[in-house]
Design a protein around this motif. Sequence first.
Motif, PDB file in Angstrom:
ATOM      1  N   ASP A 255       1.024   8.889 -12.177  1.00  0.00           N
ATOM      2  CA  ASP A 255       0.017   9.246 -11.185  1.00  0.00           C
ATOM      3  C   ASP A 255       0.697   9.587  -9.853  1.00  0.00           C
ATOM      4  O   ASP A 255       0.433  10.634  -9.243  1.00  0.00           O
ATOM      5  N   LEU A 256       1.609   8.724  -9.435  1.00  0.00           N
ATOM      6  CA  LEU A 256       2.289   8.950  -8.157  1.00  0.00           C
ATOM      7  C   LEU A 256       3.129  10.230  -8.202  1.00  0.00           C
ATOM      8  O   LEU A 256       3.155  11.005  -7.247  1.00  0.00           O
ATOM      9  N   ALA A 257       3.800  10.442  -9.311  1.00  0.00           N
ATOM     10  CA  ALA A 257       4.652  11.621  -9.419  1.00  0.00           C
ATOM     11  C   ALA A 257       3.823  12.887  -9.286  1.00  0.00           C
ATOM     12  O   ALA A 257       4.208  13.840  -8.600  1.00  0.00           O
ATOM     13  N   GLU A 258       2.662  12.883  -9.924  1.00  0.00           N
ATOM     14  CA  GLU A 258       1.832  14.078  -9.868  1.00  0.00           C
ATOM     15  C   GLU A 258       1.333  14.316  -8.442  1.00  0.00           C
ATOM     16  O   GLU A 258       1.327  15.435  -7.941  1.00  0.00           O
ATOM     17  N   LEU A 259       0.940  13.219  -7.784  1.00  0.00           N
ATOM     18  CA  LEU A 259       0.508  13.325  -6.395  1.00  0.00           C
ATOM     19  C   LEU A 259       1.627  13.878  -5.531  1.00  0.00           C
ATOM     20  O   LEU A 259       1.441  14.754  -4.684  1.00  0.00           O
ATOM     21  N   MET A 260       2.818  13.367  -5.758  1.00  0.00           N
ATOM     22  CA  MET A 260       3.950  13.681  -4.894  1.00  0.00           C
ATOM     23  C   MET A 260       4.387  15.131  -5.059  1.00  0.00           C
ATOM     24  O   MET A 260       4.674  15.820  -4.087  1.00  0.00           O
ATOM     25  N   VAL A 261       4.427  15.615  -6.291  1.00  0.00           N
ATOM     26  CA  VAL A 261       4.954  16.951  -6.530  1.00  0.00           C
ATOM     27  C   VAL A 261       3.835  17.986  -6.609  1.00  0.00           C
ATOM     28  O   VAL A 261       4.052  19.166  -6.368  1.00  0.00           O
TER      29      VAL A 261
ATOM     30  N   ARG B 295       0.866  -1.172   0.000  1.00  0.00           N
ATOM     31  CA  ARG B 295       0.000   0.000   0.000  1.00  0.00           C
ATOM     32  C   ARG B 295       0.907   1.228   0.000  1.00  0.00           C
ATOM     33  O   ARG B 295       2.023   1.177   0.535  1.00  0.00           O
ATOM     34  N   ILE B 296       0.444   2.326  -0.601  1.00  0.00           N
ATOM     35  CA  ILE B 296       1.283   3.517  -0.725  1.00  0.00           C
ATOM     36  C   ILE B 296       0.528   4.734  -0.192  1.00  0.00           C
ATOM     37  O   ILE B 296      -0.607   4.975  -0.605  1.00  0.00           O
ATOM     38  N   THR B 297       1.148   5.443   0.726  1.00  0.00           N
ATOM     39  CA  THR B 297       0.580   6.711   1.168  1.00  0.00           C
ATOM     40  C   THR B 297       1.508   7.822   0.669  1.00  0.00           C
ATOM     41  O   THR B 297       2.715   7.740   0.829  1.00  0.00           O
ATOM     42  N   VAL B 298       0.898   8.821   0.022  1.00  0.00           N
ATOM     43  CA  VAL B 298       1.715   9.902  -0.534  1.00  0.00           C
ATOM     44  C   VAL B 298       1.528  11.144   0.326  1.00  0.00           C
ATOM     45  O   VAL B 298       0.386  11.518   0.637  1.00  0.00           O
ATOM     46  N   ILE B 299       2.627  11.779   0.726  1.00  0.00           N
ATOM     47  CA  ILE B 299       2.485  13.044   1.438  1.00  0.00           C
ATOM     48  C   ILE B 299       3.227  14.147   0.707  1.00  0.00           C
ATOM     49  O   ILE B 299       4.217  13.914   0.016  1.00  0.00           O
ATOM     50  N   ARG B 300       2.659  15.341   0.849  1.00  0.00           N
ATOM     51  CA  ARG B 300       3.244  16.506   0.205  1.00  0.00           C
ATOM     52  C   ARG B 300       3.066  17.690   1.144  1.00  0.00           C
ATOM     53  O   ARG B 300       1.991  17.893   1.681  1.00  0.00           O
ATOM     54  N   ARG B 301       4.119  18.439   1.346  1.00  0.00           N
ATOM     55  CA  ARG B 301       4.091  19.604   2.234  1.00  0.00           C
ATOM     56  C   ARG B 301       3.394  19.301   3.562  1.00  0.00           C
ATOM     57  O   ARG B 301       2.543  20.044   4.024  1.00  0.00           O
ATOM     58  N   GLY B 302       3.719  18.160   4.114  1.00  0.00           N
ATOM     59  CA  GLY B 302       3.224  17.837   5.441  1.00  0.00           C
ATOM     60  C   GLY B 302       1.825  17.270   5.491  1.00  0.00           C
ATOM     61  O   GLY B 302       1.295  17.060   6.576  1.00  0.00           O
ATOM     62  N   ARG B 303       1.180  17.060   4.345  1.00  0.00           N
ATOM     63  CA  ARG B 303      -0.178  16.507   4.373  1.00  0.00           C
ATOM     64  C   ARG B 303      -0.264  15.227   3.563  1.00  0.00           C
ATOM     65  O   ARG B 303       0.443  15.065   2.578  1.00  0.00           O
TER      66      ARG B 303
ATOM     67  N   GLU C 204       2.024  18.251 -12.757  1.00  0.00           N
ATOM     68  CA  GLU C 204       2.540  17.253 -13.678  1.00  0.00           C
ATOM     69  C   GLU C 204       4.039  17.463 -13.809  1.00  0.00           C
ATOM     70  O   GLU C 204       4.507  18.584 -13.966  1.00  0.00           O
ATOM     71  N   VAL C 205       4.787  16.411 -13.702  1.00  0.00           N
ATOM     72  CA  VAL C 205       6.229  16.599 -13.805  1.00  0.00           C
ATOM     73  C   VAL C 205       6.799  15.729 -14.915  1.00  0.00           C
ATOM     74  O   VAL C 205       6.295  14.664 -15.239  1.00  0.00           O
ATOM     75  N   GLN C 206       7.873  16.269 -15.432  1.00  0.00           N
ATOM     76  CA  GLN C 206       8.633  15.474 -16.388  1.00  0.00           C
ATOM     77  C   GLN C 206       9.527  14.580 -15.563  1.00  0.00           C
ATOM     78  O   GLN C 206      10.309  15.057 -14.739  1.00  0.00           O
ATOM     79  N   LEU C 207       9.425  13.305 -15.763  1.00  0.00           N
ATOM     80  CA  LEU C 207      10.201  12.417 -14.907  1.00  0.00           C
ATOM     81  C   LEU C 207      11.677  12.439 -15.267  1.00  0.00           C
ATOM     82  O   LEU C 207      12.530  12.178 -14.451  1.00  0.00           O
ATOM     83  N   THR C 208      11.969  12.750 -16.501  1.00  0.00           N
ATOM     84  CA  THR C 208      13.381  12.812 -16.873  1.00  0.00           C
ATOM     85  C   THR C 208      13.687  14.181 -17.456  1.00  0.00           C
ATOM     86  O   THR C 208      12.824  14.834 -18.025  1.00  0.00           O
ATOM     87  N   VAL C 209      14.926  14.580 -17.257  1.00  0.00           N
ATOM     88  CA  VAL C 209      15.353  15.863 -17.788  1.00  0.00           C
ATOM     89  C   VAL C 209      15.454  15.744 -19.304  1.00  0.00           C
ATOM     90  O   VAL C 209      15.886  14.712 -19.817  1.00  0.00           O
ATOM     91  N   ASP C 210      15.073  16.795 -19.962  1.00  0.00           N
ATOM     92  CA  ASP C 210      15.258  16.799 -21.403  1.00  0.00           C
ATOM     93  C   ASP C 210      16.675  17.265 -21.667  1.00  0.00           C
ATOM     94  O   ASP C 210      16.961  18.451 -21.673  1.00  0.00           O
ATOM     95  N   ARG C 211      17.547  16.278 -21.832  1.00  0.00           N
ATOM     96  CA  ARG C 211      18.943  16.690 -21.894  1.00  0.00           C
ATOM     97  C   ARG C 211      19.379  17.034 -23.320  1.00  0.00           C
ATOM     98  O   ARG C 211      20.487  17.500 -23.522  1.00  0.00           O
ATOM     99  N   GLY C 212      18.518  16.775 -24.275  1.00  0.00           N
ATOM    100  CA  GLY C 212      18.861  17.105 -25.656  1.00  0.00           C
ATOM    101  C   GLY C 212      20.040  16.284 -26.134  1.00  0.00           C
ATOM    102  O   GLY C 212      20.441  15.305 -25.506  1.00  0.00           O
ATOM    103  N   GLU C 213      20.582  16.707 -27.220  1.00  0.00           N
ATOM    104  CA  GLU C 213      21.686  15.950 -27.783  1.00  0.00           C
ATOM    105  C   GLU C 213      22.986  16.664 -27.460  1.00  0.00           C
ATOM    106  O   GLU C 213      23.039  17.890 -27.458  1.00  0.00           O
TER     107      GLU C 213
END
Lengths: 389, 359, 522
Positions: free
Chosen positions: C240-246, C218-226, C249-258
């Motif tokens: 889904d988890l990333a969005e909850l956590m941050v 089971r997973i409980t997500v907290i953000r800014r103390g809540r 919507e977040v980009q999970l990886t940096v766009d490092r380009g070429e």
Amino acid sequence: MTATAPAAPTRSLRHAARQLWSLIAIPAVAILLSLVVGSVIILVSELIIPDHAFDWTLPITAYKALLEGSIGSPQAIVNTLVATTPLILGGLSVALGFKAGLFNIGAQGQFLMGALGAVIVGVMVATWPPIVAIPIAVAAGILFGAAWGFIPGILKAVSGAHEVVTTIMLNYIAVAIIAALVSGPLKVPGSPSPITFDVGNAAFPIVLGKNGHIGIFIALFCVFLVWFVLYRTTWGFQVRAVGANPDAARYAGMRPRVVTTLTMTAAGALAGLAGVCVLLGVTHSMTSAFGTTVGFDSISVALLARSDPFAIVPAALLFGGMRAGAGLMQIQAQIPAELVDVLQATILLFLIMSPVLRRVFRLRSAQSALGAGGETTITKSYGGETVVR
Amino acid sequence: MDPIISTLYGIPLVGLAFQLVGYLIATIPPASPIIMAAATPLVLGALCGVIGERSGVVNIGIEGIMLASAFTGWIVGVVLAPMFPDAASTPVFGITIPLLFAVLAALGVALLISLLHAWLSISLRADQIISGTIINIAAFGVTAYLNTLIAKQSPQSAGAFTAFNPPDWLTGLPVVGWLFDMFLHQGPISMSVIVLVVGLQIWLFRSRWGLRTRAVGEHPKAAETVGIDVIRLRYRNVLISGLFAGLAGAYLSMEATNSFQDGMTAGRGFIALAAMIVGRWTPIGAFGAALLFATFTALGQSINFAPPAGQLGDIMTSVPAQFWDALPYIVTIIVLAGVVGRSIPPAADGQPYERESAT
Amino acid sequence: MTEQGEALLAPALEMRGITKRYPGVVANDHIDLDVRPGEIHALLGENGAGKTTLMNVLYGLAKPDEGEILLDGRSVKIASPSDAIVRGIDMVHQHFMLVPVLTVAENILLGEETMANPVFLDRKRARSQIIDLGRRFGFEIDPDEKVGSLSVGWQQRVEILKALYRHAKILVLDEPTAVLTPQETKEIFTVLRRLAAEGHSIIFISHKLYEVLEIADRITVIRRGRVVGERLPSETNEDDLAELMVGREVQLTVDRGESHPAGAVLKVEGLHVRDDRGNEMVRGVDLEVRAGEILGIAGVAGNGQDELVEAIIGLRKPHAGTVTLDGADVTGHTPRQMNEARVAYVPADRHRFGLILSFPLSDNLVLTTYYRSPYARGIMRDEAAIRREAEATVAKYDIRTPSATVKAGTLSGGNQQKAVVAREFSADLALLVLDQPTRGLDVGSIEFIHKQAIAKRDAGTAILLVSAELDEILEMSDRIGVMYRGEIVRVLDGPTADKNEVGILMATGGATQPAHEAEVSA
């Protein structure tokens, strides 16, 4: 400036007063409390003195004598200044060490070596014109003191030997050297007790009262010099950076080993200059018993001033005044002059308890606890971990 | 003199080394009780340092504690002596009732000062080196002040403990006899040192207290997370450690001498610190280092009072006597500088601990 | 909480409405959490979300301002770690709570000693207890080994043994995988599953989404103390988890380009470096970093990365080999000489090496350049120039501070690291060495620093990135060198590198010996 702002100066004055109070509140309370403790000690010691009618007012008598002996007359003030001179220089020495994270507990030894250098060379140039003789003797003393600071500095930098232990050992070695020289090669032949020749023309000129030599001006100039170097030059920035965080300083391209060595050397030079001032300004010759508590008083001065170069002046005046007035106190109240040491220690004790003072007296002071000054922590440990690189 | 030896002694330069070895062999075993006596306050002071610093509290006030205890013991003896005018002393060690109370008083004062140091450095989290410095300054000032007051009354000391005289057949044993002489030809405090050193060594590395002490000195937070009360342990260790410095003080004014002089500790508290560092924060190591320093103290005295004959003696006597007096201080610096880089202190030594659960 | 089939199983632990305020922040704001017996419950949140505070409350290291804790349905007060231990709660901290100079046995015994008598320890019995306990969970451990000489993976096992030795029923693991290789992580997961199967409750704290999905029941997500959500792994995914956590919507990886690498800037050849104790930590490293590329150095901490970096930037003298910068031999140059040769460095521990916390921010921003124009004329500092520069930097890098003259220690961790980055990145650089540049930072600061580094790369700087976080290496590097026992055992292409392959290389150096043996001796 203008008619419309009569309130402004009062307000800014009040603001300034508040600022000043936040700076001196804790020291002031500490001093007052230590006087109270001192009174209790005096009262208790009355019980020990035989054939002594108990006198409730003796503490007041004693403190009055202490005050009179330090600022009661123009001559008393001059005496205070003379006693303050080495304390300013010694205080600067210890404070400079603190700024670089070093505890120069060996100011005493550097002080002695400075005096030794001044007397050795001073005697040699005793007949030269003062304008030449004095600078040469002064330089010799500074060099001797610097050398005595260089030793623990380089040992710390190279091997990590903690300066608290090495400088204390060097204090005792300095005492031995002086004893050996004064009763040996430096001794006036035929003299019944070990004493050196007089420094003659190398002695400091007297410019105030009976005995007010020029040393006080040298000391005040050094206050400015130390402040200037510490806060206005890149050297001082390095010293402070190494003191505050030697690792970060090293990563930033500074060289803590070099800074440590040079700072200890400079601290030794300052303490040596204190010795010079006492020798060329006061005693003019050296006995094997030469030696005062200047080195240890200097630690108290630096701590009380929190290593701030300018604050060292009032701190040194306070302890210098006590030393100057102690004699009169001893005569008028039969209280041993060593009471001054007790008072000094109690002042420091109350200062280190400043968190408690603040709570008890509801003081809102800007300064943090007693220490080497706001930004520095003294090297607190020994050996491997703190080897500076 | 044996012809071989005299030939060896005669070799230019190298002969001097042989003469030195010969002098050391001739001097040190007979002087061994003196060495042990000189080492006693150093060892006790170093043990004070070891117990405190192993738990993470630096104490450079050892010197001050020693001085205060030396004075207290002496003055309590002075006061009590007239109250027991015909107190019998024990045949061995010369223990009298005033002396016994004097030692207790010395330990009591040491405990009080240690409590102050503990409070300042553990509870107030003050700079421990400054706290120790204040203790040194205060101890010097107060003892000098009181001593000046009291000196006017020409006080009568309560005497001192006397040394035990081991039987001749024991000390006369070939090869090892002088060791018995060294450890047994001593007063009670000095004789107890070896027991304390060995006991503390075992305690530190085999007992629960020792394990917890070492953990707290290395990583107090880890200790707290397994339920150890860091603050209480440090208090306890600092208080216990103070007793050792107190005993050292009592030794100075009641066993080594029967008097008190201003500043009579003469830097021994700091040499003790050096012994602790050189001995790598272990009781046995500190003991060894203290013996080394004490050997040079004894050697310095010996050279001044009974220099060797011949070439070596001429050289030694041509050096001012004060140099030999300062020998232990010089040796301390050299040994410290040579050893310290490889001697690693407890990781949390000198760092105040802030309990997290307090917030 | 929805009533389901497992509702019969009462929670082993329930935290209700836990609130913890620190001056200026609410670290925990009415947090509810429950853990059932035999459950692995993940607590997900980014750095600074309040996970560690919550667990400190549970472990008696912090006192909650509000809320209560129930164990097996009964309200309890936990005022200290001993209270927690007595009640069967134990914690494996992110920074291990082990004493390096003590042995495994001593560390495990500490606080809960097996005694032979009231004074002395029974070391023999303790030793056999520990060996037995290790075997029960599938590993052989030498109780007499000094903890400091163990690999991190084994240190973690000691931590777990420590908890089991205390009969922990509820085990909290705070970011347990942060410093482990993927293989070590798998092994720890096996141990955790075994513990859960024996009925232990496990709270698993992490900010790594894929791990949480893999291990948690089971997973409980907290953000800014809540608490912002509770999920079952089967009904959620990384996005889904990333969005909850941050919270966005977040980009999970940096766009490092070429990358467009040019000629080699840094060349290291046959480098051998010893540490302070004289152990040879770097044994013949050859590497090359080209202008406009990021070379990542992957490796388990303690495989010589620190010494390699220190030798390159001039903090440590190599005893053999050469370092060449733009064709010039710079072996054995001082840090200042390297700095003047346009080499910058972001150290791993910003508090210890990067900043002087008691100095004003402005002084920290000129820590490497204070001695030269325009900040100094001769030996005189130019205060005005220093202040001007500081104000400009604060604006440019968006360092959140009341002014440029406040002490660096008063800034938040992210802003402190921004200050270091601002100082080191601001010059025109030939080489930039980044040592764990994002350790302990929040997502926003990490993104910022990664973007700055990519920008620097695209401007033609050669970048050497050292990190124990394999994810960071994989995300950022154009090429990856794997360091193992003082050697670069393989160099891989960054964008195509396989995580497992890198992990195996980190753990074994690519040799054929089984993984766990290599760790023991590492």
